[in-house]
Design a protein around this motif. Sequence first.
Motif, PDB file in Angstrom:
ATOM      1  N   TYR A  25     -46.057  16.841 -48.067  1.00 53.13           N
ATOM      2  CA  TYR A  25     -46.235  15.583 -47.344  1.00 53.13           C
ATOM      3  C   TYR A  25     -45.996  14.326 -48.173  1.00 53.13           C
ATOM      4  O   TYR A  25     -46.064  13.222 -47.634  1.00 53.13           O
ATOM      5  CB  TYR A  25     -47.650  15.527 -46.736  1.00 53.13           C
ATOM      6  CG  TYR A  25     -47.892  16.652 -45.770  1.00 53.13           C
ATOM      7  CD1 TYR A  25     -47.307  16.646 -44.502  1.00 53.13           C
ATOM      8  CD2 TYR A  25     -48.679  17.742 -46.124  1.00 53.13           C
ATOM      9  CE1 TYR A  25     -47.520  17.686 -43.614  1.00 53.13           C
ATOM     10  CE2 TYR A  25     -48.892  18.787 -45.239  1.00 53.13           C
ATOM     11  CZ  TYR A  25     -48.306  18.750 -43.985  1.00 53.13           C
ATOM     12  OH  TYR A  25     -48.503  19.785 -43.115  1.00 53.13           O
ATOM     13  N   GLY A  26     -45.726  14.469 -49.454  1.00 52.77           N
ATOM     14  CA  GLY A  26     -45.418  13.308 -50.269  1.00 52.77           C
ATOM     15  C   GLY A  26     -46.576  12.872 -51.147  1.00 52.77           C
ATOM     16  O   GLY A  26     -47.732  13.274 -50.963  1.00 52.77           O
ATOM     17  N   GLN A  27     -46.265  11.994 -52.086  1.00 52.61           N
ATOM     18  CA  GLN A  27     -47.226  11.598 -53.109  1.00 52.61           C
ATOM     19  C   GLN A  27     -48.456  10.915 -52.533  1.00 52.61           C
ATOM     20  O   GLN A  27     -49.553  11.046 -53.080  1.00 52.61           O
ATOM     21  CB  GLN A  27     -46.546  10.669 -54.124  1.00 52.61           C
ATOM     22  CG  GLN A  27     -47.417  10.343 -55.325  1.00 52.61           C
ATOM     23  CD  GLN A  27     -46.650   9.652 -56.441  1.00 52.61           C
ATOM     24  OE1 GLN A  27     -45.446   9.454 -56.332  1.00 52.61           O
ATOM     25  NE2 GLN A  27     -47.334   9.301 -57.509  1.00 52.61           N
ATOM     26  N   GLU A  28     -48.312  10.199 -51.425  1.00 52.60           N
ATOM     27  CA  GLU A  28     -49.465   9.478 -50.880  1.00 52.60           C
ATOM     28  C   GLU A  28     -50.574  10.423 -50.425  1.00 52.60           C
ATOM     29  O   GLU A  28     -51.737  10.012 -50.299  1.00 52.60           O
ATOM     30  CB  GLU A  28     -49.050   8.564 -49.721  1.00 52.60           C
ATOM     31  CG  GLU A  28     -48.544   9.285 -48.499  1.00 52.60           C
ATOM     32  CD  GLU A  28     -48.131   8.321 -47.378  1.00 52.60           C
ATOM     33  OE1 GLU A  28     -48.859   7.343 -47.130  1.00 52.60           O
ATOM     34  OE2 GLU A  28     -47.074   8.563 -46.775  1.00 52.60           O
ATOM     35  N   PHE A  29     -50.237  11.696 -50.199  1.00 49.32           N
ATOM     36  CA  PHE A  29     -51.246  12.659 -49.750  1.00 49.32           C
ATOM     37  C   PHE A  29     -51.596  13.672 -50.844  1.00 49.32           C
ATOM     38  O   PHE A  29     -52.301  14.653 -50.568  1.00 49.32           O
ATOM     39  CB  PHE A  29     -50.761  13.386 -48.493  1.00 49.32           C
ATOM     40  CG  PHE A  29     -50.603  12.470 -47.312  1.00 49.32           C
ATOM     41  CD1 PHE A  29     -51.707  12.020 -46.610  1.00 49.32           C
ATOM     42  CD2 PHE A  29     -49.344  12.026 -46.928  1.00 49.32           C
ATOM     43  CE1 PHE A  29     -51.566  11.158 -45.534  1.00 49.32           C
ATOM     44  CE2 PHE A  29     -49.193  11.170 -45.852  1.00 49.32           C
ATOM     45  CZ  PHE A  29     -50.312  10.729 -45.146  1.00 49.32           C
TER      46      PHE A  29
END
Length: 236
Positions: free
Chosen positions: A204-208
């Motif tokens: 889901y990407g770095q923000e998660f």
Amino acid sequence: MSFLKAEWRKLAIFNYEVDPSLLEKHIPFGTELDLWQGRCYISLVGFMFVNTKVLGIGVPFHKDFEEVNLRFYVKRFVNGEWRRGVVFIKEIVPKTAITLVANTLYNENYETMPMEHTWEETEDSLSAVYKWKKGGKWQSVQVKGDRPAQNLQPDSETEFITEHYWGYARYNESKSIEYEVTHPKWKIYEVSGYDVSVDYKLVYGQEFEFLNTAEPASVMFAEGSEITVESKQTLE
């Protein structure tokens, strides 16, 4: 005629409390965050689509398939009442055609990956495992529950999570998609165990990425039901 009819079955739901600011850029035009007793949740949900039909037609090899989605909760005030809905960060399915249709027609965030599932049932228990492969690595969620299924408790956290009957997709800052999802109230199994083996940064990407070390605030296991997804409308 409903755009889509299907059954959603054996929903494994993992809820995480997050800072509302994390979701600000994902909130669709015309909606606002829907909080549970002041807490902001995102949910990782794994389940099966069964007996799927699009515009009344069952598409060969696309009737039964897994889905795993990461979602959060919003609401929109319409004609004196709140429409409570969900927004998807990403929806994972094993069929490329499903991804193409959903992303094109509903501006959703589907991605196609290899997927598997396992259901096991005994007289007094059941379990569901959902797996998907990203970057050569298998991800999985598992939940175990006690039978028989129970009715939803009014005003409970489980009712809040499962009783959202609208879908919203962000298009841009001044435009979004809205569609209705219909289904009866679901019965719930009491959760007796669970496991989450997910690399959230990879999927889901770095923000998660912070979810890699977070424990779910709650875990739910719903039987599911027949559902419909109605035609969309555009909000501007």
